[in-house]
Design a protein around this motif. Sequence first.
Motif, mmCIF file in Angstrom:
data_model
loop_
_atom_site.group_PDB
_atom_site.id
_atom_site.type_symbol
_atom_site.label_atom_id
_atom_site.label_comp_id
_atom_site.label_asym_id
_atom_site.label_seq_id
_atom_site.Cartn_x
_atom_site.Cartn_y
_atom_site.Cartn_z
ATOM 1 N N GLU A 73 17.297 6.164 46.205
ATOM 2 C CA GLU A 73 17.906 7.414 46.647
ATOM 3 C C GLU A 73 18.858 7.175 47.809
ATOM 4 O O GLU A 73 19.946 7.761 47.877
ATOM 5 N N GLU A 74 18.492 6.324 48.741
ATOM 6 C CA GLU A 74 19.368 6.020 49.875
ATOM 7 C C GLU A 74 20.648 5.334 49.420
ATOM 8 O O GLU A 74 21.740 5.653 49.903
ATOM 9 N N ALA A 75 20.512 4.389 48.503
ATOM 10 C CA ALA A 75 21.660 3.575 48.097
ATOM 11 C C ALA A 75 22.532 4.265 47.059
ATOM 12 O O ALA A 75 23.660 3.834 46.815
ATOM 13 N N PHE B 1 21.267 -1.928 53.723
ATOM 14 C CA PHE B 1 19.948 -1.885 54.350
ATOM 15 C C PHE B 1 19.302 -3.243 54.560
ATOM 16 O O PHE B 1 18.112 -3.329 54.854
ATOM 17 N N LEU B 2 20.082 -4.315 54.433
ATOM 18 C CA LEU B 2 19.627 -5.666 54.769
ATOM 19 C C LEU B 2 20.853 -6.518 55.032
ATOM 20 O O LEU B 2 21.684 -6.693 54.128
ATOM 21 N N PRO B 3 21.007 -7.040 56.266
ATOM 22 C CA PRO B 3 22.172 -7.881 56.537
ATOM 23 C C PRO B 3 22.236 -9.067 55.583
ATOM 24 O O PRO B 3 21.208 -9.602 55.158
ATOM 25 N N TYR C 207 16.665 -11.784 59.181
ATOM 26 C CA TYR C 207 15.293 -12.272 59.260
ATOM 27 C C TYR C 207 14.413 -11.360 60.106
ATOM 28 O O TYR C 207 13.193 -11.301 59.884
ATOM 29 N N ARG C 208 15.002 -10.620 61.039
ATOM 30 C CA ARG C 208 14.224 -9.611 61.751
ATOM 31 C C ARG C 208 13.745 -8.529 60.780
ATOM 32 O O ARG C 208 12.617 -8.063 60.862
ATOM 33 N N VAL C 209 14.640 -8.131 59.872
ATOM 34 C CA VAL C 209 14.245 -7.149 58.864
ATOM 35 C C VAL C 209 13.177 -7.732 57.937
ATOM 36 O O VAL C 209 12.144 -7.105 57.681
ATOM 37 N N GLU D 84 14.985 2.004 67.696
ATOM 38 C CA GLU D 84 15.097 3.252 66.948
ATOM 39 C C GLU D 84 14.393 3.147 65.600
ATOM 40 O O GLU D 84 13.756 4.088 65.136
ATOM 41 N N TYR D 85 14.545 1.994 64.987
ATOM 42 C CA TYR D 85 13.916 1.734 63.694
ATOM 43 C C TYR D 85 13.114 0.440 63.810
ATOM 44 O O TYR D 85 13.170 -0.253 64.823
ATOM 45 N N VAL D 86 12.393 0.113 62.775
ATOM 46 C CA VAL D 86 11.414 -0.961 62.890
ATOM 47 C C VAL D 86 12.047 -2.288 63.278
ATOM 48 O O VAL D 86 11.519 -3.017 64.115
ATOM 49 N N ALA D 87 13.195 -2.612 62.692
ATOM 50 C CA ALA D 87 13.812 -3.915 62.958
ATOM 51 C C ALA D 87 14.974 -3.835 63.940
ATOM 52 O O ALA D 87 15.710 -4.801 64.098
ATOM 53 N N GLY D 88 15.157 -2.695 64.590
ATOM 54 C CA GLY D 88 16.256 -2.575 65.542
ATOM 55 C C GLY D 88 16.912 -1.209 65.489
ATOM 56 O O GLY D 88 16.249 -0.192 65.296
ATOM 57 N N ASP D 89 18.232 -1.206 65.639
ATOM 58 C CA ASP D 89 18.959 0.062 65.711
ATOM 59 C C ASP D 89 19.268 0.667 64.354
ATOM 60 O O ASP D 89 19.616 1.853 64.269
ATOM 61 N N ASP D 90 19.176 -0.117 63.294
ATOM 62 C CA ASP D 90 19.611 0.341 61.982
ATOM 63 C C ASP D 90 18.435 0.527 61.030
ATOM 64 O O ASP D 90 17.507 -0.291 60.992
ATOM 65 N N TYR D 91 18.507 1.558 60.249
ATOM 66 C CA TYR D 91 17.542 1.823 59.194
ATOM 67 C C TYR D 91 17.648 0.731 58.139
ATOM 68 O O TYR D 91 18.740 0.325 57.757
ATOM 69 N N SER D 92 16.507 0.246 57.654
ATOM 70 C CA SER D 92 16.526 -0.923 56.770
ATOM 71 C C SER D 92 15.398 -0.842 55.750
ATOM 72 O O SER D 92 14.570 0.077 55.760
#
Length: 228
Positions: free
Chosen positions: A20-22, A86-88, A95-97, A152-160
Amino acid sequence: MIDLYYWTTPNGHKVTLFLEEAGLDYRIHPINIGKGEQFSPEFLEIAPNNRIPAIVDRAPSDGGQPLSLFESGAILEYLADKSGKFLPKSGRQRYRVLQWLYWQMGGLGPMAGQNHHFRNYAPKKIEYAVERYINETSRLYGVLDKQLDDNEYVAGDDYSIADMAIWPWIKPYEKQGQDIEDYPNLQRWFERVGERDAVKRAYAKAEEINPQNNVEMNDEARRHLFGQ
């Protein structure tokens, strides 16, 4: 087109959240795990571990034959790479994600799942098991709360995909014997993610497929779900 083989469980919700997000085209094939549909020969060809979710990508990026995948973490990673969302693609942040995705797969999911089982479904209450899994779930909530103290989000500033993997396992926190108000950073994140339009759409589809997430826990369902 993505064919999604799905039931309304936390692991199933992870994939609908992503799709749904993508904005990827997909169609849902419900697999009623209480009725044993996960053991059909057709499904086992896609998911030999007889667990949902699974996907078949009818138009994989390499242009080859349709690609089938099982295991929700692998599916999220594949879809993120396919869509570029949603994943660099590389670097430390990727790798943080992934470390938090694997944390959910190896920790939160199994521990909360056992928590659900021994608190809500086990035919006999085993106090030691109930206490152990409530305590371990609480510990993991604490780990997540600390991580969200300055993120803000689990792995940093961005939703992932890490957020998408974890959120459905937090949603039934009451059934896990947890008070979300004990974890203020986690609560803030939980409420923020829950307001996303894609999350609402994903759970609306779940309601259509399995209203109120009902599982009739009769002898047949116990046999299919728990090997009893």
